[in-house]
Design a protein around this motif. Structure first.
Motif, short mmCIF file in Angstrom:
data_model
loop_
_atom_site.label_atom_id
_atom_site.label_comp_id
_atom_site.label_asym_id
_atom_site.label_seq_id
_atom_site.Cartn_x
_atom_site.Cartn_y
_atom_site.Cartn_z
N LEU A 185 -34.51 -75.52 34.87
CA LEU A 185 -35.54 -74.82 34.10
C LEU A 185 -36.24 -75.81 33.18
N THR A 211 -33.62 -65.19 37.72
CA THR A 211 -32.83 -65.80 36.67
C THR A 211 -31.47 -65.12 36.61
N THR A 249 -39.80 -74.61 38.13
CA THR A 249 -38.37 -74.60 38.39
C THR A 249 -38.10 -75.25 39.73
#
Length: 315
Positions: free
Chosen positions: A314, A33, A253
């Motif tokens: 996401l 991330t 994701t």
């Protein structure tokens, strides 16, 4: 994921061409991330074009800047790391000295008032300056007068040029970035999508607030390309959002890849009788800026700019 489109463009250096190709084939792991912006420039340092890589990185714990300068032979990289958000406020302004192939260089920065708009790269009110032989060979940010005053150095006789930009953006539906397609200003780019719900998946790509591409039935058109015009300049847009719709990673994701390339497509270039392919490059991958070929070299460099946007969805 990789594209199979041929841009048909000459390369300033063989190493840079290889780097760009690898960029499209090796996206970062989808478990991270960490937002990143990586910009590669060609700068004149000690009489030679060299690759200068500027990387802005941000995650929950850290926000940093890395400046990497490639040696003439390409065997080594000289790196300077800067903490964008250090514990001590005064550390947001400073300088470091590094030695590149026996030449002393300085990196100056002032990030105390830097403004950010969702990206790890500042949008305004800052400068990062790379100085060699009392010349500012690379200057980032809009605080240009402050940078020259601080470094006590003159503007470079030969301007650095950006070769490509790669950005990783994490979001649910809307992904934004910025790119400079001409000498005027940076353009705002936004990719929006609707891939869930009862309606068929759709995608919109807008530049400077104007929707230029609208893809309906995205489940059938998850790969494609289209040429649009930005300030009357043709820009090729390529996309591959297969993982948005059919990712089997099980992590929740997926990422889409978008490429923005100024200039007409290969077919249009051939139709206009473009002679760009006749350019001969130095096999060493570096150009002495003392030669008469500088103007043409700079022209090829500016025409080769590419933006690679990795849009990580996401859920």
């Amino acid at each position: 994921m990789s594209f199979h489109y041929n841009f048909g463009l000459p390369s300033l250096t063989s190493r840079s061409s290889t780097t760009v190709q690898r960029t499209t084939e090796e996206p970062p792991p989808n478990k991270t991330t960490q937002s990143t912006v990586i910009c590669v420039y060609q700068a004149n340092i000690a009489g030679y074009w060299r690759n200068v890589t500027v990387s802005w990185c941000r995650n929950l714990m850290h926000h940093s800047l890395h400046v990497s300068i490639e040696s003439v032979g390409g065997e080594a990289n000289y790196t300077c790391k800067i903490d964008v958000k250090p514990w001590n406020f005064w550390s947001k302004k400073g300088y470091k000295t590094i030695e590149v192939d026996g030449n002393q260089m300085e990196v100056y920065w002032d990030l105390r008032s830097a403004k950010f708009s969702g990206s790890p790269e500042p949008s305004s009110d800052y400068y990062v300056a790379l100085v060699s032989d009392e010349e500012v060979v690379l200057l980032l940010g809009d605080y240009k007068k402050k940078a020259y005053k601080r470094t006590k150095s003159r503007p470079a006789f030969i301007d650095a040029v950006q070769y490509y930009k790669k950005e990783n953006v994490f979001a649910k539906k809307s992904f934004s970035t910025r790119a400079k397609f001409d000498d005027r200003r940076e353009s705002d780019i936004v990719v929006e999508s609707s891939t869930s719900g009862p309606k068929d998946p759709e995608m919109w790509i807008s530049i400077d607030g104007i929707v230029l591409i609208h893809v309906k039935n995205l489940q059938w058109k998850f790969r494609g390309n289209q040429t649009v015009r930005v300030n009357k300049l043709p820009v090729q847009v390529l996309w591959d959002v297969h993982d948005w719709l059919f990712s089997s990673s099980g992590t929740g994701t997926g990422h889409g890849l978008f490429i923005f390339k100024p200039g007409p497509s290969e077919a249009e270039s051939e139709k206009e009788g473009s002679d760009l392919g006749d350019h001969e490059s130095d096999d060493s991958g570096y150009y002495s800026t003392m030669s008469n070929d500088y103007q043409s070299t700079k022209s090829y460099t500016s025409n080769e700019f590419c933006l690679f946007l990795y849009a990580w969805k996401l859920e």
